[in-house]
Design a protein around this motif. Structure first.
Motif, PDB file in Angstrom:
ATOM      1  N   THR A   1      28.331  40.687  39.738  1.00 25.35           N
ATOM      2  CA  THR A   1      29.606  40.126  39.311  1.00 25.35           C
ATOM      3  C   THR A   1      30.571  40.188  40.485  1.00 25.35           C
ATOM      4  OG1 THR A   1      29.211  40.925  37.079  1.00 25.35           O
ATOM      5  CG2 THR A   1      31.461  40.300  37.620  1.00 25.35           C
ATOM      6  N   PHE A   2      31.124  39.035  40.830  1.00 24.31           N
ATOM      7  CA  PHE A   2      32.087  38.958  41.910  1.00 24.31           C
ATOM      8  C   PHE A   2      33.483  38.773  41.331  1.00 24.31           C
ATOM      9  CE2 PHE A   2      28.182  37.584  43.870  1.00 24.31           C
ATOM     10  CZ  PHE A   2      28.244  38.103  45.149  1.00 24.31           C
ATOM     11  N   LEU A   3      34.461  39.457  41.910  1.00 28.21           N
ATOM     12  CA  LEU A   3      35.856  39.244  41.542  1.00 28.21           C
ATOM     13  C   LEU A   3      36.606  38.736  42.767  1.00 28.21           C
ATOM     14  CD1 LEU A   3      36.663  42.397  39.392  1.00 28.21           C
ATOM     15  CD2 LEU A   3      36.136  40.096  38.610  1.00 28.21           C
ATOM     16  N   ARG A   4      37.458  37.747  42.559  1.00 26.27           N
ATOM     17  CA  ARG A   4      38.248  37.212  43.668  1.00 26.27           C
ATOM     18  C   ARG A   4      39.422  38.147  43.930  1.00 26.27           C
ATOM     19  NH1 ARG A   4      37.495  32.988  46.442  1.00 26.27           N
ATOM     20  NH2 ARG A   4      36.275  31.921  44.856  1.00 26.27           N
ATOM     21  N   GLN A   5      39.562  38.567  45.170  1.00 26.99           N
ATOM     22  CA  GLN A   5      40.645  39.445  45.578  1.00 26.99           C
ATOM     23  C   GLN A   5      41.914  38.634  45.834  1.00 26.99           C
ATOM     24  OE1 GLN A   5      40.095  42.898  45.594  1.00 26.99           O
ATOM     25  NE2 GLN A   5      38.313  42.040  44.558  1.00 26.99           N
ATOM     26  N   PRO A   6      43.081  39.285  45.862  1.00 23.31           N
ATOM     27  CA  PRO A   6      44.339  38.555  46.103  1.00 23.31           C
ATOM     28  C   PRO A   6      44.332  37.751  47.410  1.00 23.31           C
ATOM     29  CG  PRO A   6      44.802  40.789  45.377  1.00 23.31           C
ATOM     30  CD  PRO A   6      43.316  40.700  45.589  1.00 23.31           C
ATOM     31  N   ASP A   7      43.574  38.216  48.417  1.00 25.72           N
ATOM     32  CA  ASP A   7      43.526  37.488  49.683  1.00 25.72           C
ATOM     33  C   ASP A   7      42.496  36.357  49.664  1.00 25.72           C
ATOM     34  OD1 ASP A   7      41.118  38.840  49.808  1.00 25.72           O
ATOM     35  OD2 ASP A   7      41.580  39.932  51.651  1.00 25.72           O
ATOM     36  N   GLY A   8      41.851  36.124  48.501  1.00 27.15           N
ATOM     37  CA  GLY A   8      40.896  35.025  48.372  1.00 27.15           C
ATOM     38  C   GLY A   8      39.447  35.415  48.582  1.00 27.15           C
TER      39      GLY A   8
ATOM     40  N   LEU B   1      35.845  37.358  48.034  1.00 30.73           N
ATOM     41  CA  LEU B   1      35.086  37.797  46.868  1.00 30.73           C
ATOM     42  C   LEU B   1      34.611  39.223  47.097  1.00 30.73           C
ATOM     43  CD1 LEU B   1      32.869  34.666  46.180  1.00 30.73           C
ATOM     44  CD2 LEU B   1      34.872  35.408  44.911  1.00 30.73           C
ATOM     45  N   GLN B   2      34.621  40.018  46.037  1.00 29.85           N
ATOM     46  CA  GLN B   2      34.125  41.384  46.130  1.00 29.85           C
ATOM     47  C   GLN B   2      33.178  41.630  44.966  1.00 29.85           C
ATOM     48  OE1 GLN B   2      37.076  44.439  46.347  1.00 29.85           O
ATOM     49  NE2 GLN B   2      35.617  46.064  45.998  1.00 29.85           N
ATOM     50  N   LEU B   3      32.045  42.252  45.278  1.00 25.67           N
ATOM     51  CA  LEU B   3      31.089  42.600  44.232  1.00 25.67           C
ATOM     52  C   LEU B   3      31.649  43.725  43.393  1.00 25.67           C
ATOM     53  CD1 LEU B   3      27.637  42.428  45.985  1.00 25.67           C
ATOM     54  CD2 LEU B   3      28.152  41.475  43.760  1.00 25.67           C
ATOM     55  N   GLU B   4      31.513  43.606  42.094  1.00 26.70           N
ATOM     56  CA  GLU B   4      31.986  44.614  41.160  1.00 26.70           C
ATOM     57  C   GLU B   4      30.810  45.359  40.555  1.00 26.70           C
ATOM     58  OE1 GLU B   4      35.028  45.841  39.794  1.00 26.70           O
ATOM     59  OE2 GLU B   4      35.558  45.045  41.747  1.00 26.70           O
ATOM     60  N   GLY B   5      31.086  46.529  40.010  1.00 28.51           N
ATOM     61  CA  GLY B   5      30.070  47.272  39.273  1.00 28.51           C
ATOM     62  C   GLY B   5      29.224  48.161  40.151  1.00 28.51           C
ATOM     63  N   PRO B   6      28.170  48.729  39.560  1.00 31.04           N
ATOM     64  CA  PRO B   6      27.339  49.690  40.280  1.00 31.04           C
ATOM     65  C   PRO B   6      26.515  49.042  41.389  1.00 31.04           C
ATOM     66  CG  PRO B   6      26.377  49.208  38.140  1.00 31.04           C
ATOM     67  CD  PRO B   6      27.706  48.515  38.196  1.00 31.04           C
TER      68      PRO B   6
ATOM     69  N   ASP C   1      27.793  41.485  50.263  1.00 31.39           N
ATOM     70  CA  ASP C   1      28.652  42.393  49.495  1.00 31.39           C
ATOM     71  C   ASP C   1      29.878  41.658  48.958  1.00 31.39           C
ATOM     72  OD1 ASP C   1      30.405  42.072  51.586  1.00 31.39           O
ATOM     73  OD2 ASP C   1      30.425  44.168  52.186  1.00 31.39           O
ATOM     74  N   GLY C   2      29.875  40.359  49.098  1.00 29.68           N
ATOM     75  CA  GLY C   2      31.001  39.548  48.636  1.00 29.68           C
ATOM     76  C   GLY C   2      31.793  38.989  49.798  1.00 29.68           C
ATOM     77  N   GLY C   3      31.916  39.747  50.859  1.00 31.30           N
ATOM     78  CA  GLY C   3      32.671  39.292  52.023  1.00 31.30           C
ATOM     79  C   GLY C   3      31.814  39.197  53.272  1.00 31.30           C
ATOM     80  N   THR C   4      30.842  40.079  53.380  1.00 27.99           N
ATOM     81  CA  THR C   4      30.001  40.147  54.562  1.00 27.99           C
ATOM     82  C   THR C   4      28.583  39.743  54.202  1.00 27.99           C
ATOM     83  OG1 THR C   4      31.321  42.031  55.292  1.00 27.99           O
ATOM     84  CG2 THR C   4      29.244  41.657  56.435  1.00 27.99           C
TER      85      THR C   4
END
Length: 181
Positions: A80-87, A89-94, A106-109
């Motif tokens: 599950t990815f969540l969009r951060q305020p700076d645009g 994506l960050q992976l959520e959860g375990p 990892d969503g960004g890298t």
């Protein structure tokens, strides 16, 4: 049957799945989602409802072909990815890392997996040893390096074996260029 992991197995799997891919891509586009598949690696990106619908559709289509989907870990990862305020994506959860086709995200890298890099180095070392043996048998003073450079370095797009694609010289075997993208 065809042994798993051979080039023929990949080609036949991809050919068999083309109609499924067309259907999945059409539906994904309608849901503002994304569907990608290569052989037995499938990636579905979208809202939770879109992913749920596409996943159910995928299972149904594969079942219709009398094939099966391996859903047990480690073959299956739900991220599950969540969009951060700076645009970004960050992976959520375990599960903070997702692996797909030789890369870790990892969503960004996006990083090459260590096993991918290890296989690359092993193939390169094997190719160098083989080139040395061939040069010794042919009693050459130097190891021919053009093909080695083309396949294993960033200089592979400069030689005569390079092709022009969209005005740029590219060599079809350069893992380095793949990794650089």
């Amino acid at each position: 049957g065809i042994p798993q992991g051979t080039a023929l197995s990949n080609v036949l799997t991809n050919a068999l799945m083309l109609p499924v891919d067309r259907l999945m891509n059409q539906r994904a586009k309608a849901l503002d989602a994304s569907y990608r598949r290569y052989c037995d690696d499938t990636l579905i990106i979208g809202s939770q409802s879109a992913v749920d619908e596409l996943e159910a559709m995928f299972f149904k289509q594969v079942e219709a072909l009398q094939m099966e989907v391996h859903t047990a870990f480690p073959k299956r990862t739900v991220a599950t990815f969540l969009r951060q305020p700076d645009g970004r994506l960050q992976l959520e959860g375990p599960n903070r890392l997702m692996h797909y086709l030789g890369v870790t995200v990892d969503g960004g890298t996006i990083l090459l997996r260590s096993t991918t890099v290890s296989r690359y180095y092993q193939r390169m070392a094997r190719a160098v040893r083989s080139a040395k043996r061939k040069a010794e048998r042919a009693q050459l003073d130097r190891v021919p390096r053009k093909k080695l450079y083309a396949r294993y370095t960033k200089f592979g797009d400069r030689g005569p074996g390079a092709r022009k694609i969209n005005g740029e010289r590219k060599h079809r075997h350069s893992f380095y260029r793949y990794a650089e993208r």
